[in-house]
Design an enzyme around this catalytic site. Structure first.
Site, PDB file in Angstrom:
ATOM      1  N   ASP A  59      39.867  10.980  12.046  1.00 30.37           N
ATOM      2  CA  ASP A  59      38.966  11.346  13.135  1.00 30.37           C
ATOM      3  C   ASP A  59      39.288  12.743  13.688  1.00 30.37           C
ATOM      4  O   ASP A  59      40.460  13.086  13.876  1.00 30.37           O
ATOM      5  CB  ASP A  59      39.161  10.295  14.245  1.00 30.37           C
ATOM      6  N   GLU A  67      53.690   9.203  -1.654  1.00 29.47           N
ATOM      7  CA  GLU A  67      54.824   8.299  -1.888  1.00 29.47           C
ATOM      8  C   GLU A  67      54.349   6.939  -2.386  1.00 29.47           C
ATOM      9  O   GLU A  67      55.130   6.141  -2.882  1.00 29.47           O
ATOM     10  CB  GLU A  67      55.589   8.052  -0.568  1.00 29.47           C
TER      11      GLU A  67
END
Ligand code: GLC
Length: 559
Positions: free
Chosen positions: A224, A274
């Site tokens: 956002d 990751e």
């Protein structure tokens, strides 16, 4: 020879396979992502506000639509001052929407159907009910608690004037004064204090929130206000132009698009990397040009950014041609897919907007707005525009309800409105409630099947009974079947990954392209257009004769 009868619609048995996601890496490069606005999608509890169990109960409908992924607007703990974009706890579900267990169930059920799930993260600001903001209020000026937000002393002899002249996106000043005399910045509502992203503690907290949801298995985040986190040094005064879109504005704006935001996205990129399985970040960045927007998706930043210049373009061939070609140049130039979007929970639904030019984003339409379009004309354009959008290479976003052809709800009475824009402008701007009205599922049921009790947090227009999903299900010419056919054909011809080539000779008011093995002709003008030879795969509306009428798009395969 072009067949001009109703194109063959995809049969339900062909659709059975559609829930499977496209195999292979980087699903987001070509995905069609369906935006769920949870409070208006489906309400299982019966309180009139949609919820996570409601979403789970309707996943088969989404699988049969043929989308690849869903993006959920916020369902986190929140006082709901801005419909959940005011988050009080980023790592929990608001009881209005259910529990973390309901979220896990929904995620598992979506994945079981081959639907990926993106959630909405709101890093620019929290709710004023967030524990950090409560601690900041209780702490002294200059304290580490205040340093997580943008507290400043005021101007004037006694600090009685705000630190600068910035206005909130929702109207009114962007600063609010607290008891001890300091002011805090809120680019949105007073209840949405901006974080200070130069503070490492804020950065670390959000890394933790990313990991919390990645560990639960989400496929990515829609981020956002991804253009707003970092503010220009010294917070210089700025006055936007009168008619600026609520989140747009010309550059340079000292609170939008500052260089420093890109460090945040590089950092988040590393966190997502990751994890296994192609997790993706999508930027909600309102920027004036496609070239600017492409900076958000450089190789080590986000994966996608909403193409708001495309969303805001009018039903005008020249504008569309320009933005499509710019998008297909600028996004791939940085290694990212182009994206396409026509509607979301912040803009006037495109079945209304495209037939009603000239309304700044965020201002909304309502009972007193002049020049409201004929709904049939608006819908015809919307269907043609979607048929163009879903043919374009890259990834596309579909906002819940557009597959039913829902228009903006333009006659909402004043006393039901909830958008802070309406309150902060004293009713001068209607705001965004008209695109957030709960979905009609079944014409004969109370609240058109949105909730079992017939409750609905915003009233649904009575004539939406004709647009209810169960009615459209029975009608092969409905917008629902058009979307299903477009999505199935897009998949069958792999249009998301296709190369686009412009075709000449159709005139200025026509968008004519070849994408993969499909010719797409969109008649954006007022005169009929002769069609090339081939087999009609899809038409956005039925038509007789060999010419394509105005406001109609076709997909044609070479014979
Ligand atoms: C984003 C959301 C919008 C919200 C604003 C503030 O633009 O899409 O709905 O009001 O951010 O969080």
């Amino acid at each position: 020879m072009t067949s001009t009868s109703l194109p063959t619609q995809t049969s339900p048995s062909t659709l059975a396979a559609i829930g499977e996601s496209r195999p292979g890496a980087e699903w987001w490069r070509t995905a069609v992502i369906y935006q769920i606005y949870p409070r208006s999608f489906a309400d299982a509890s019966g309180d009139g506000i949609g919820d996570l169990p409601g979403i789970t109960s309707r996943l088969d409908d989404l699988a049969s639509l043929g989308i690849d992924a869903v993006w959920l607007s916020p369902f986190f703990t929140s006082p709901q001052k801005d419909a959940g974009y005011d988050v009080a706890d980023y790592r929990d579900v608001d009881p209005l929407f259910g529990t973390l267990g309901d979220f896990d169930d929904m995620l598992e059920a979506a994945h079981a159907r081959g639907i990926r799930v993106i959630i909405d993260l709101v890093p620019n600001h929290s709710s004023d009910k967030h524990v950090w903001f409560q601690q900041a209020l209780a702490a002294a000026p200059g304290s580490p608690e205040r340093a997580r937000y943008m507290f400043r002393d005021g101007q004037g002899e006694n600090g009685e004037l705000p630190p600068n002249n910035w206005e909130s996106v929702f109207g009114g000043p962007a600063w609010t004064r607290v008891e001890d005399g300091q002011w805090y910045l809120h680019l949105f509502d007073t209840s949405q204090p901006d974080f200070d992203w130069t503070n490492e503690e804020v950065r670390e907290e959000f890394r933790g929130t990313l990991r919390f949801w990645l560990d639960r298995g989400v496929d990515g985040f829609r981020v956002d206000v991804a253009h707003g986190l970092v503010k220009a040094d010294g917070l210089p005064d700025y006055t936007p132009p009168e008619d600026a879109d609520s989140m747009g504005g010309e550059e340079p704006v000292p609170y939008w698009g500052q260089e420093g935001v890109h460090d945040v996205w590089r950092d988040w990129h590393r966190v997502l990397a990751e994890y296994e399985g192609d997790r993706a970040l999508c930027a909600e960045a309102w920027l004036p040009t496609v070239d600017e927007t492409a900076k958000w998706v450089r190789p080590d930043e986000m994966h996608q950014a909403f193409n708001f210049p495309y969303a805001m373009s009018e039903w005008d061939a020249e504008q569309l041609r320009e933005i499509i070609s710019e998008s297909l140049r600028a996004f791939p130039a940085v290694g990212a897919p182009a994206t396409w979007v026509l509607s979301n929970h912040d803009v006037i639904r495109h079945a209304t907007r495209l037939a009603m030019p000239g309304h700044p984003q965020g201002h909304g339409v309502g009972p007193a707005t002049e020049g409201k379009p004929d709904p049939a004309a608006g819908l015809r354009r919307a269907r043609a525009a979607t048929a163009l959008m879903l043919a374009l290479p890259g990834s596309a976003y579909v906002y819940q309800g557009e597959e039913l052809g829902l228009p903006e709800a333009m006659e909402l009475p004043d006393d039901v409105r909830e958008d802070p824009t309406w309150f902060r402008t004293n009713g001068e701007r209607y705001g965004r409630d008209g695109c957030r009205v709960p979905l009609p599922w079944s014409a004969a049921d109370p609240a058109f099947g949105f909730s079992p009790t017939g409750e609905s947090w915003l009233p649904q227009p009575a004539d939406w009974s004709a647009l209810a999903r169960d009615v459209e299900e029975q009608d092969p010419e409905s917008t629902l079947w058009l979307y299903r056919t477009l999505l199935a054909t897009r998949r069958a011809h792999d249009l998301g990954a296709a190369q686009l080539e412009w075709l000449d000779g159709y005139g200025d008011d026509v968008i004519a392209v070849r994408t993969g093995d499909v010719t797409v002709i969109a008649n954006v003008g007022t005169e009929p257009v002769a069609l090339p030879a081939g087999t009609l795969l899809v038409a956005s509306d039925t038509f007789e004769g060999g010419e394509l009428p105005a406001d109609t798009t076709v997909w044609i395969a070479a014979d």
